[in-house]
Design a protein around this motif. Structure first.
Motif, short mmCIF file in Angstrom:
data_model
loop_
_atom_site.label_atom_id
_atom_site.label_comp_id
_atom_site.label_asym_id
_atom_site.label_seq_id
_atom_site.Cartn_x
_atom_site.Cartn_y
_atom_site.Cartn_z
N UNK A 94 0.85 -1.20 0.00
CA UNK A 94 0.00 0.00 0.00
C UNK A 94 0.88 1.24 0.00
N UNK A 95 1.28 1.66 -1.20
CA UNK A 95 2.16 2.82 -1.37
C UNK A 95 1.40 3.91 -2.12
N UNK A 96 1.33 5.09 -1.52
CA UNK A 96 0.67 6.23 -2.14
C UNK A 96 1.76 7.16 -2.65
N UNK A 97 1.87 7.29 -3.96
CA UNK A 97 2.93 8.09 -4.58
C UNK A 97 2.39 9.48 -4.92
N UNK A 98 2.69 10.44 -4.07
CA UNK A 98 2.16 11.79 -4.25
C UNK A 98 2.67 12.47 -5.51
N UNK A 99 3.90 12.13 -5.90
CA UNK A 99 4.50 12.81 -7.04
C UNK A 99 4.66 11.90 -8.26
N UNK A 100 3.97 10.77 -8.24
CA UNK A 100 4.00 9.88 -9.40
C UNK A 100 5.17 8.90 -9.37
N UNK A 101 5.49 8.35 -10.55
CA UNK A 101 6.53 7.32 -10.62
C UNK A 101 7.19 7.32 -12.00
N UNK A 102 8.51 7.13 -12.00
CA UNK A 102 9.23 7.01 -13.28
C UNK A 102 8.83 5.74 -14.03
N UNK A 103 8.21 4.81 -13.32
CA UNK A 103 7.86 3.52 -13.93
C UNK A 103 6.55 3.57 -14.71
N UNK A 104 5.84 4.70 -14.64
CA UNK A 104 4.59 4.86 -15.39
C UNK A 104 4.74 6.02 -16.37
N UNK A 105 4.40 5.77 -17.61
CA UNK A 105 4.50 6.79 -18.65
C UNK A 105 3.33 6.63 -19.60
N UNK B 179 -1.91 5.64 -24.17
CA UNK B 179 -1.25 4.33 -24.11
C UNK B 179 -0.18 4.33 -23.02
N UNK B 180 -0.16 3.26 -22.21
CA UNK B 180 0.79 3.14 -21.11
C UNK B 180 2.14 2.60 -21.61
N UNK B 181 3.22 3.12 -21.02
CA UNK B 181 4.57 2.60 -21.31
C UNK B 181 5.36 2.51 -20.01
N UNK B 182 6.21 1.48 -19.94
CA UNK B 182 7.04 1.32 -18.75
C UNK B 182 8.33 2.12 -18.89
N UNK C 293 2.34 9.98 -30.73
CA UNK C 293 2.31 11.11 -29.81
C UNK C 293 3.49 11.09 -28.84
N UNK C 294 3.71 12.22 -28.18
CA UNK C 294 4.78 12.33 -27.19
C UNK C 294 4.39 11.56 -25.93
N UNK C 295 5.32 10.78 -25.39
CA UNK C 295 5.10 10.04 -24.15
C UNK C 295 5.63 10.89 -22.99
N UNK C 296 4.80 11.07 -21.99
CA UNK C 296 5.16 11.88 -20.81
C UNK C 296 5.24 11.01 -19.57
N UNK C 297 6.27 11.21 -18.76
CA UNK C 297 6.33 10.46 -17.49
C UNK C 297 5.17 10.84 -16.59
N UNK C 298 4.67 9.85 -15.86
CA UNK C 298 3.58 10.11 -14.90
C UNK C 298 4.18 10.60 -13.59
N UNK D 256 -0.67 20.10 -10.59
CA UNK D 256 -1.29 19.76 -9.30
C UNK D 256 -1.02 18.30 -8.94
N UNK D 257 -1.10 18.01 -7.65
CA UNK D 257 -1.04 16.62 -7.22
C UNK D 257 -2.33 15.91 -7.65
N UNK D 258 -2.24 14.61 -7.79
CA UNK D 258 -3.42 13.81 -8.13
C UNK D 258 -4.41 13.82 -6.96
N UNK D 259 -5.65 14.18 -7.24
CA UNK D 259 -6.66 14.28 -6.18
C UNK D 259 -6.85 12.97 -5.44
N UNK D 260 -6.88 11.86 -6.17
CA UNK D 260 -7.08 10.55 -5.54
C UNK D 260 -5.95 10.23 -4.57
#
Length: 245
Positions: free
Chosen positions: A117-128, A135-138, A157-162, A169-173
């Motif tokens: 149960x990890x809540x990543x407030x600033x996202x992750x380099x592993x999700x793009x 479309x998701x990319x690792x 299209x351009x792939x952006x890191x999540x 803004x931070x993700x509301x969820x």
């Protein structure tokens, strides 16, 4: 009883702990932090812009190639491994004591250590994600891209890191989930963060208990609000304590 022994006693007698951590959790995995004397913002490199600018939404949109040059060289540590802090938190979760890890880090090391149960407030380099079709990319897609700006294999299209860039803004969820766990915890352990990055630092105000623990190598402006303050490496502190439980 010293503060480490007091913390061990608190952890031993609690089954509703939440951990909130920052860059200092990963420095023992040789990932630099941002604001220390050897941090990312203090290092001198051959970039035309300061890191705070290069990690902004505007810079990503206007100078995407330069963003990715900096991002791939300074923000991604694919070969980094979890340290004693990550493993200790994973063990506390497995023991039923720790309910959630809330992190400002984007390196994914908590999950690599086994935390669920990890809540990543600033996202992750592993999700793009492709900015056009979603479309998701690792991470490998970013690192192995033959183009300077990673593109979507589906639509071009351009792939952006999540990851949350400056001006975004931070993700509301994520923030609502973090608030829920902090508000309902008996023990809040804050580690490896100077608590100067907002709005994430505001989370501490939602804690309603009386066992606020701060573990950081340097002092913070919240030290006077804490039940315990331990100025030391978080991996050493938590690693030692969990071994003795």
């Amino acid at each position: 009883m010293n503060n480490r022994e007091k913390l061990k006693d608190i952890i031993k007698n609690s089954s509703n702990i939440v951990f909130f951590g920052g860059a200092g959790v990963s420095t023992e995995s040789n990932i630099p932090d941002f604001r220390s004397e050897v941090g990312l913002y203090k290092t001198k490199d051959n970039y035309s812009y300061p890191p705070e600018v290069m990690l902004s939404h505007t810079f990503f949109c206007d100078h995407t190639e330069d963003f990715y040059d900096f991002y791939k060289n300074k923000m991604i540590y694919k070969n980094a491994n979890p340290n004693a802090a990550h493993y200790a938190l994973s063990q506390l979760e497995e023991m039923g004591k720790l309910k959630a890890v809330i992190t400002q880090n984007i390196d994914g090391l908590h999950q690599k250590a086994g935390s669920k149960n990890v809540i990543e407030l600033h996202g992750s380099v592993h999700r793009n994600f492709c900015m056009d079709c979603g479309q998701f990319y690792d991470l490998n897609h970013i690192l192995n891209s033959k183009e300077e700006v990673p593109k979507c294999e589906e639509c071009g299209g351009v792939v952006k890191p999540d990851v949350v860039l400056y001006e975004e803004p931070l993700d509301d969820n994520a923030i609502n989930k973090a608030i829920y766990y902090v508000r309902n915890s008996d023990v809040l352990i804050v580690g490896g963060t100077s608590l100067v990055v907002y709005p994430a630092a505001n989370l501490i105000y939602y804690y309603e208990g009386n066992k606020l623990i701060l573990i950081n190598k340097s002092s913070t402006s919240y030290d006077t609000n804490a039940s315990l303050v331990i100025n030391d490496k978080i991996g050493e502190v938590l690693g030692e304590i969990v071994k003795e439980l």
